[in-house]
Design an enzyme around this catalytic site. Structure first.
Site, PDB file in Angstrom:
ATOM      1  CG  ASP A 185      24.828  78.398 -64.528  1.00  0.00           C
ATOM      2  OD1 ASP A 185      25.218  79.485 -64.068  1.00  0.00           O
ATOM      3  OD2 ASP A 185      24.166  77.573 -63.855  1.00  0.00           O
ATOM      4  CG  ASP A 195      19.046  79.592 -68.474  1.00  0.00           C
ATOM      5  OD1 ASP A 195      19.775  80.045 -67.568  1.00  0.00           O
ATOM      6  OD2 ASP A 195      19.488  79.242 -69.594  1.00  0.00           O
TER       7      ASP A 195
END
Lengths: 408, 494
Positions: A310, A317
């Site tokens: 992120d 992920d």
């Protein structure tokens, strides 16, 4: 664009990390065997949304590998080459195992309840696999599942338990479009009322031009993508305030070059997709700096094991890997950026493109003949714009209000 | 995994102790998860032969010869356990709701073992089927939300539970149906919202839940003293979290007078059923008294103000206030003007309210000019204060009245422009420039220019346009990332 600027670009690009093409491919292809282990903590926590997880990994890989390679590597339609257990079903088989006969929709995993979110993900996977004509897909039943979820005000519930959210409006319209069952907005007797669906989405408009989950909920970039996407599919972009919304979206760009989801929040790679796709539809990508955004995304890569996080320095992920790659694709970076390990310019891989309305590779959208609407098409202002216009070429254009009045 | 620092995370996972503990947790989760699917008949129970056959498809396991064990109460306990660990899966909440709603098994049929004649229940008394108790659902969801305050499913279950509880007549603890009332519990839900917002004032799930609770309070209003079970039940079936409150529209297509705006939309689908007059029909949602509505409006109006005064960066509070604003205007018009309303009077109310709001934001924008939050609200209020829409709809109004209205708005714009010009000058001296001030000034100048097309303005348009252009030039310099947008704004003056 002059050569001088191009050189500048290349210099800037060369200061950034390269795009770790091969590492990302390995990251994505090794996910399944990691996560499906009964000892996988991550797998357990994400078990309920596995359908979406599979969609993110397939689509991410599809942007950096050809359809044949994706099929082989992931076992999309046949047993995967990377699998040690040759009893593992193909992904398509697994998708059908997640079909919930009771509701008529697809669940997030085997035995789970049908829900709009996972129904869309399932159909997206089947679209990429070119298996929408599989006899196991009961188009009528799935369409009915979706249609029954529309409320009198045009909104959609996620399932029979009744949660209302504009995310579900997007899921419903996109899913029906993929099934080739979406009525036109003019149709009064279709299985869903597209016009009402669009009007409902428009009723979620806020003081800043943005959209939230329901009327009254605050603006959020993720919801905005869903609303703009829904309005595009419903050919109803005239219902939003494009200038105000585009401005609000443009102000999401932080000093780091990344985009946040709301004022005073941190930049996050997933907004590279939510915001960039919305801006593409609105024809306002030049209102942010795509260079700085691209730089931010590249810095969010995990240079050891692949995948994208992120924000820089964090754990990757599959969710952020997909949106990071999609973001880079949308701004045309994949065809300009340095590829890790690549020596020969001429052997440079040609990457597939992602469609901002359906979040599928453009060749899939073209194959299915899916339609949408965009705000305007500015030609020749920049490479990025041409790039985006190229992939939106099949869509209808809603003329800018100013153009209509002849004031531009 | 979202928001996890990479080096730390990988180190943790490479630590064999931690890795083993997590693997253990995963195994436990998977076992319970499977158990629940079997109990729910979504998976076949494991066959006797230990094979590695793939799981069955999602069809119900009719024809299975293994016994499906476990009472509903037992199953519910397992569901509780897994939900607190991971509240995200919506199908688990679905399962829970099914268990709570199921028809009760008649315990008496199975109790021939339990009565030994002395009315003493034996040790093997059957557990009672679970019954819905609002306290249980509130406790469970609160426990889940404390660990993960952003779980859609947990917030949704809380809303669903409240509605279900209201449909049963707001039963008290231990009861299965009630006689109305319920406001006390709902007010304490507002307290819960305040707690969660104190921890994270931007949690939009919580703000949405707060708005839902306000709608619920309106639904149960007047249901204590004058209790009518059927009405309350119907109201609860229609309770979807929406506020069907009358507001003053600024929409050019609407009637100039009060009109219904669904400012807060449904968050749950209204259960289809008997439609009661006055509940769903616009604009006469008359079952909620004006008094009650104004009470709730004041509550929310004050809550948002409190939040803003505490922290000017509270975008969520400003957003909520932007929705309450038209309701507040409507309340003032009704209270101060009654039915005799001239256009000028109505506009004066709008102007007064706007000026109060502008005072509220001024503290923010002058104290922290680089924080964009208050500036967005500032822009909204200045635009909302504009009489242009109202004037266009009422062209036949008295000329003097129209002129007075325009002058009043012009005065507001000038009053806004001057301090902002000063602010820009100050920030420029410091060398930092004032992006949001420039954007605001540009917007104000645009509005002044627009107005002069309506009145025979003696505003020097040329000078204003130059000043507006200058704003854009400065913006291009201090905010080059968004230069393309500023360029496009210039073109409007060609």
């Amino acid at each position: 664009m002059s050569t001088a600027t191009e050189k500048e670009d290349n210099d800037t690009l060369s200061n950034l990390p390269p795009f770790y093409d091969n590492l990302h491919k390995t990251y994505i292809t090794s996910l399944a065997s990691k996560i499906d282990k009964p000892t996988s903590y991550e797998g357990a926590v994400m078990e309920h949304l596995r359908m979406s997880g599979v969609y993110w990994s397939i689509t991410a890989l599809s942007l950096i590998r050809s359809p044949q390679e994706v099929d082989e590597l992931m076992g999309l339609t046949t047993t995967p080459t990377t699998s040690q257990d040759d009893k593992r079903p193909s992904i398509v088989d697994w998708v059908f195992a997640c079909y919930d006969k009771d509701s008529g929709g697809f669940g997030g995993n085997i035995g789970h309840d049908g829900h709009l979110l996972y129904t869309l993900s399932a159909l997206q996977i089947l679209a990429i696999a070119n298996k929408l004509d599989d006899e196991r897909l009961n188009v009528e039943k799935v369409s009915q599942f979706i249609a029954q979820l529309q409320q009198p005000d045009g909104s959609f519930a996620g399932d029979g338990w009744g949660e209302i959210d504009t995310r579900f409006s997007y899921c419903a319209l996109s899913a029906l479009a993929i099934l080739q069952k979406l009525p036109s907005p003019e149709e009064t007797d279709g299985i869903v009322d597209v016009k009402k669906a669009a009007e409902y989405v428009a009723s979620c408009k806020n003081f800043d031009g943005g959209f939230g989950c329901v009327p009254g909920a605050e603006s959020h970039a993720g919801q905005i993508f869903c609303c703009v996407g829904a309005l595009s599919i419903a050919q109803s972009l005239h219902l939003l305030d494009a200038d105000l919304l585009s401005w609000w979206l443009a102000e999401r760009q932080c000093d780091s070059g990344g985009l946040n989801g709301r004022p005073e929040k941190q930049a996050d790679v997933c907004y590279s997709w939510w915001i960039l796709s919305a801006l593409s539809i609105l024809g306002k990508v030049p209102w942010i700096s795509t260079d700085k955004l691209g730089g931010f995304i590249l810095q969010c890569q995990d240079e050891e094991d692949g995948g994208i996080a992120d924000r820089p320095g964090n754990m990757p992920d599959v969710f952020h890997t997909f949106f990071g790659i999609a973001g880079l694709s949308l701004i045309g970076y994949l065809n300009r950026v340095r590829i890790d390990g690549e020596e020969d310019e001429e052997e440079r891989r040609v990457y597939r493109k992602i469609d901002p309305v359906y979040a599928l590779p453009t060749d899939v959208v073209e194959r299915l003949g899916l339609s949408g609407q965009i705000m305007s098409r500015d030609v020749g202002k920049s490479k990025e714009e041409d790039e985006i216009n190229e992939r939106l070429k099949m869509y209808c254009v809603l003329k800018d209000k100013d153009e209509k009045k002849g004031l531009s | 995994m979202h928001g996890q620092e990479r080096k730390k995370y990988k180190a943790r996972f490479n630590d064999p102790k931690i890795s083993a503990a997590l693997a253990q947790k995963a195994l436990q989760w998977n076992a319970l998860s499977k158990e629940l699917l079997i109990r729910r008949k979504r998976l076949s129970p494991p066959s006797i032969a230990p094979s590695s056959s793939p799981p069955s498809t999602g069809s119900k396991s009719s024809g299975s010869t293994s016994k499906i064990t476990g009472s509903a109460a037992e199953t519910l306990k397992i569901v509780d356990k897994v939900l607190v660990v991971n509240p995200d899966p919506s199908h688990l909440w679905n399962h829970r709701r099914e268990l709570l709603l199921q028809e009760k098994v008649n315990n008496k049929e199975d109790s021939d073992n339990t009565d030994d004649g002395n009315n003493n229940a034996s040790d093997s008394v059957e557990e009672k089927d679970p019954s819905f108790q609002i306290r249980d659902e509130l406790n469970l969801t609160a426990a889940c939300l404390k660990r993960n305050p952003k779980t859609y499913s947990a917030w949704y279950h809380r809303k669903w539970s409240i509605r279900h509880w209201i449909s049963l007549g707001c039963p008290k603890e231990g009861q299965e149906s009630g006689n109305g009332g319920g406001e006390e519990l709902l007010m304490s839900e507002l307290g819960l919202c305040a707690e969660f917002l104190a921890l994270d004032e931007r949690n939009f799930h919580c703000w949405n839940y707060r708005r839902f609770v306000v709608a619920a309070i309106a639904a149960v209003a007047n249901s204590g003293d004058d209790y009518d079970r059927e009405t309350l039940s119907s109201r609860s079936l229609a309770l979807d979290g929406s506020w069907s409150w009358t507001a003053t529209s600024n929409n050019a297509d609407d009637d100039a007078s009060s009109t219904l705006e669904i400012l807060m939309g449904p968050q749950l689908a209204a259960v289809t059923g008997k439609k009661i007059d006055g509940i769903n029909d616009a604009p006469s949602s008359s079952y909620v008294s004006d008094k009650k509505r104004n009470e709730l409006l004041a509550l929310e109006w004050n809550f948002t103000k409190e939040k803003i005064l505490k922290n000017f960066s509270n975008c969520s509070a400003f957003h909520y206030r932007s929705k309450l604003l038209p309701l507040e205007l409507n309340r003032r018009i009704q209270e101060n003007l009654g039915t005799a309303t001239s256009l000028a009077d109505v506009y004066e109310e709008r102007l007064d309210l706007s000026q109060e709001e502008l005072e509220l934001v001024q503290n923010a924008i002058f104290t922290e000019p680089d924080d964009q939050t208050a500036w967005w609200y500032h822009r909204f209020v200045v635009t909302w204060a504009s009489p242009i829409t109202i004037l266009k709809k009422n062209m036949e109004e008295d000329e003097d009245d129209k002129s007075a209205i325009i002058q009043a708005y012009l005065a507001l714009l000038q009053d806004e422009a001057d301090p902002i010009r000063d602010l820009i000058a100050t920030e420029e001296e410091d060398g930092s420039g004032c992006k949001w001030g420039l954007l605001a000034l540009h917007m104000i100048l645009e509005n002044i220019i627009k107005l002069s097309s309506l009145s025979e303005g003696d505003e020097d348009d040329e000078m204003l346009r130059e000043e507006a252009d200058e704003c854009l030039e400065k913006l291009i310099r201090i905010d080059p990332v968004r230069a393309t947008r500023y360029e496009s704004m210039k073109q409007k003056y060609c």
